[in-house]
Structures are given as structure tokens and as C-alpha cells.
Motif scaffolding. Sequence first.
Motif, PDB file in Angstrom:
ATOM      1  N   ARG A 181     -13.286  14.022  -2.239  1.00  0.00           N
ATOM      2  CA  ARG A 181     -12.613  13.141  -1.269  1.00  0.00           C
ATOM      3  C   ARG A 181     -11.358  13.799  -0.707  1.00  0.00           C
ATOM      4  O   ARG A 181     -11.091  13.708   0.500  1.00  0.00           O
ATOM      5  CB  ARG A 181     -12.254  11.804  -1.931  1.00  0.00           C
ATOM      6  CG  ARG A 181     -13.452  10.984  -2.370  1.00  0.00           C
ATOM      7  CD  ARG A 181     -13.037   9.559  -2.716  1.00  0.00           C
ATOM      8  NE  ARG A 181     -12.016   9.504  -3.745  1.00  0.00           N
ATOM      9  CZ  ARG A 181     -12.244   9.449  -5.056  1.00  0.00           C
ATOM     10  NH1 ARG A 181     -13.495   9.457  -5.498  1.00  0.00           N
ATOM     11  NH2 ARG A 181     -11.243   9.387  -5.927  1.00  0.00           N
ATOM     12  N   ASP A 223      -5.830   7.838  -3.610  1.00  0.00           N
ATOM     13  CA  ASP A 223      -6.110   9.070  -2.861  1.00  0.00           C
ATOM     14  C   ASP A 223      -5.051   9.400  -1.820  1.00  0.00           C
ATOM     15  O   ASP A 223      -4.627  10.559  -1.701  1.00  0.00           O
ATOM     16  CB  ASP A 223      -7.484   8.979  -2.189  1.00  0.00           C
ATOM     17  CG  ASP A 223      -8.625   9.179  -3.182  1.00  0.00           C
ATOM     18  OD1 ASP A 223      -8.355   9.355  -4.376  1.00  0.00           O
ATOM     19  OD2 ASP A 223      -9.797   9.147  -2.744  1.00  0.00           O
ATOM     20  N   ARG A 228     -13.084  12.936  -7.004  1.00  0.00           N
ATOM     21  CA  ARG A 228     -11.787  12.873  -6.317  1.00  0.00           C
ATOM     22  C   ARG A 228     -11.547  14.151  -5.524  1.00  0.00           C
ATOM     23  O   ARG A 228     -11.047  14.107  -4.386  1.00  0.00           O
ATOM     24  CB  ARG A 228     -10.676  12.666  -7.355  1.00  0.00           C
ATOM     25  CG  ARG A 228      -9.284  12.586  -6.764  1.00  0.00           C
ATOM     26  CD  ARG A 228      -8.235  12.561  -7.859  1.00  0.00           C
ATOM     27  NE  ARG A 228      -8.290  11.341  -8.645  1.00  0.00           N
ATOM     28  CZ  ARG A 228      -8.382  11.299  -9.965  1.00  0.00           C
ATOM     29  NH1 ARG A 228      -8.449  12.426 -10.673  1.00  0.00           N
ATOM     30  NH2 ARG A 228      -8.406  10.146 -10.594  1.00  0.00           N
ATOM     31  N   LYS A 234      -9.052   3.891  -3.235  1.00  0.00           N
ATOM     32  CA  LYS A 234      -8.435   3.298  -2.044  1.00  0.00           C
ATOM     33  C   LYS A 234      -6.917   3.276  -2.178  1.00  0.00           C
ATOM     34  O   LYS A 234      -6.208   3.261  -1.166  1.00  0.00           O
ATOM     35  CB  LYS A 234      -8.961   1.871  -1.826  1.00  0.00           C
ATOM     36  CG  LYS A 234     -10.443   1.769  -1.545  1.00  0.00           C
ATOM     37  CD  LYS A 234     -10.838   0.379  -1.097  1.00  0.00           C
ATOM     38  CE  LYS A 234     -10.496  -0.691  -2.120  1.00  0.00           C
ATOM     39  NZ  LYS A 234     -11.271  -0.530  -3.390  1.00  0.00           N
ATOM     40  N   ILE A 235      -6.428   3.261  -3.396  1.00  0.00           N
ATOM     41  CA  ILE A 235      -4.979   3.218  -3.626  1.00  0.00           C
ATOM     42  C   ILE A 235      -4.443   4.608  -3.973  1.00  0.00           C
ATOM     43  O   ILE A 235      -3.416   5.041  -3.447  1.00  0.00           O
ATOM     44  CB  ILE A 235      -4.639   2.219  -4.754  1.00  0.00           C
ATOM     45  CG1 ILE A 235      -5.184   0.828  -4.417  1.00  0.00           C
ATOM     46  CG2 ILE A 235      -3.134   2.168  -4.987  1.00  0.00           C
ATOM     47  CD1 ILE A 235      -5.042  -0.183  -5.542  1.00  0.00           C
ATOM     48  N   ASP A 255      -8.385   3.591  -8.710  1.00  0.00           N
ATOM     49  CA  ASP A 255      -8.977   3.058  -7.479  1.00  0.00           C
ATOM     50  C   ASP A 255      -8.707   4.047  -6.346  1.00  0.00           C
ATOM     51  O   ASP A 255      -7.561   4.205  -5.930  1.00  0.00           O
ATOM     52  CB  ASP A 255      -8.375   1.698  -7.146  1.00  0.00           C
ATOM     53  CG  ASP A 255      -9.030   1.020  -5.945  1.00  0.00           C
ATOM     54  OD1 ASP A 255      -9.670   1.724  -5.129  1.00  0.00           O
ATOM     55  OD2 ASP A 255      -8.905  -0.213  -5.827  1.00  0.00           O
ATOM     56  N   GLU A 302       0.598   3.939   1.596  1.00  0.00           N
ATOM     57  CA  GLU A 302       0.827   4.429   2.955  1.00  0.00           C
ATOM     58  C   GLU A 302       2.097   3.841   3.555  1.00  0.00           C
ATOM     59  O   GLU A 302       2.872   4.537   4.225  1.00  0.00           O
ATOM     60  CB  GLU A 302      -0.352   4.075   3.868  1.00  0.00           C
ATOM     61  CG  GLU A 302      -1.643   4.773   3.524  1.00  0.00           C
ATOM     62  CD  GLU A 302      -2.516   3.963   2.595  1.00  0.00           C
ATOM     63  OE1 GLU A 302      -3.725   3.894   2.840  1.00  0.00           O
ATOM     64  OE2 GLU A 302      -1.986   3.396   1.601  1.00  0.00           O
ATOM     65  N   TRP A 330       0.835  -1.187   0.000  1.00  0.00           N
ATOM     66  CA  TRP A 330       0.000   0.000   0.000  1.00  0.00           C
ATOM     67  C   TRP A 330       0.882   1.253   0.000  1.00  0.00           C
ATOM     68  O   TRP A 330       1.935   1.271   0.637  1.00  0.00           O
ATOM     69  CB  TRP A 330      -0.916   0.015   1.224  1.00  0.00           C
ATOM     70  CG  TRP A 330      -2.011  -0.998   1.122  1.00  0.00           C
ATOM     71  CD1 TRP A 330      -1.996  -2.270   1.610  1.00  0.00           C
ATOM     72  CD2 TRP A 330      -3.268  -0.837   0.450  1.00  0.00           C
ATOM     73  NE1 TRP A 330      -3.165  -2.925   1.287  1.00  0.00           N
ATOM     74  CE2 TRP A 330      -3.967  -2.067   0.582  1.00  0.00           C
ATOM     75  CE3 TRP A 330      -3.872   0.216  -0.237  1.00  0.00           C
ATOM     76  CZ2 TRP A 330      -5.240  -2.254   0.039  1.00  0.00           C
ATOM     77  CZ3 TRP A 330      -5.136   0.031  -0.774  1.00  0.00           C
ATOM     78  CH2 TRP A 330      -5.805  -1.189  -0.631  1.00  0.00           C
TER      79      TRP A 330
END
Length: 234
Positions: free
Chosen positions: A180, A151, A177, A148-149, A146, A126, A124
Motif C-alpha cells: 500500500r 497508512d 502495508r 485507513k488510519i 487499521d 490527515e 483523522w
Amino acid sequence: MDPYVLKTLNEERRARRAAVLVTDLGDGRDRIVREGDRVPGELGAAIASAFRTGISRSVEAEGRTFFLNAHLPRPRLVVIGAVHISQALAPMARIAGYPVEIIDPRTAFATPERFYGVALHAEWPEDVLKRQPLDSYTALAAVTHDPKIDDFALKAALDARCFYVGALGSRKTHAKRVERLLAMGASADQIARIHAPIGLDIGAASPAEIAVAVLAQTIHAFRSHGLESKGAVA
């Protein structure tokens, strides 16, 4: 060279921060100018050019001769997403002198077979960016589609003031986007720096053509170095 000046220069280089060593050829005195330091007049204009181009040279300013030794970190490209665009972009970027890293937690995509010889992280963003933080001499291209990946990496790139931030997706996708990223604490001014749709508008259709457009936009962003508005760069 003055030992203190040398120590300062080495510290800047280790931290991947740009600096110009200014030597007065008349008296031999050295000083370090960091990117963002204010230097007025002709010398300031010449130093700004050195930061923009990375070219070291002698200049005449204020009736004196100076040698400007530019020390710029090597720009790098971090790509979020081990997709077809990334497969085409990685070798192109290497040829252009931009080391590439690919980050994608999807192990079915992030395989050495698909990205031979590329620094690949099947993790990930992060986790990777915690170990290897982004900086202002890094470009980031988010191409997974995606949230989740993508942003987290986009927010990290904006906070680090990466010289280029691009994101794949239509204007409709980007509008969602933006919502978010605002919720994540990004400012409207930060978000305005994102190139979306990603890449120069050359009518690209195939993954390889999109990769060309992204690399061209990355190079333009690096060489213009904030002198042009996002609209002019895009």
C-alpha cells in the motif's frame, strides 16, 4: 553574540531544527552549524557528538579551544491510535521526557477519560498533521491496525524523516502495508525505515510490555541518531 548569529539560531529553534553554536574561545568568534553541515576533522567529530547527545561542552580541536552549545528540539512522540498500548505508553513517555500526542478519529476510543492529561485529537491524521506537521525530531508509532488510519500517517512520517517510525502488526500484515505504501509513492528505502513489528524484541505480550518495547526502541533511535543501521537498532 553577533546579532546575525543570534537571529539565525532563533530561526532554527523556531523551525524545530537542530543547531550547534560554535564559539572559538581564543578570539570569541561565533558560528552556527546546522545538522547535516559538513565540518571536517576533530571539530567535526565533536560537533557530531553534540548533535547526537545534546550535551554542550568545551572541546580541544586543531590546537584551539571551542565551546559547543547544542540546541536540539525536544523530541516528541505522536501515537496513531487511542488503544491500550497507547494508554500505557503515554505516561511512560512523559516520564522519559517525550511529550505525547494521540491521534485517533474513533471517538469511542479517543476520550479524555481514557487519556487524562494527554494531548488528544479525535480526528483523522490527515487533518491533524496538516495543522501540526511532523519533523525529524518527532517519533511516530502507528498502532491502530487499521490501514485507513495508519497508512497516511506512516507515509507522512517517512516524508518528514521522523527519527523513529514504528507500526504494529505481524510480518504478514506489514508485507501488505508495504504494498500500500509503495502505491502511495513511498520508496523502498523509505519503507525500510519502518520498525515492524513495532518495538524492541523483548518478548512483550501485554499492552504495557509492548509500550515498554516501543519506548525503548524510540529512545534508542533518537540517541543513535542514524549512526546505526535499522537492523542494529531493532
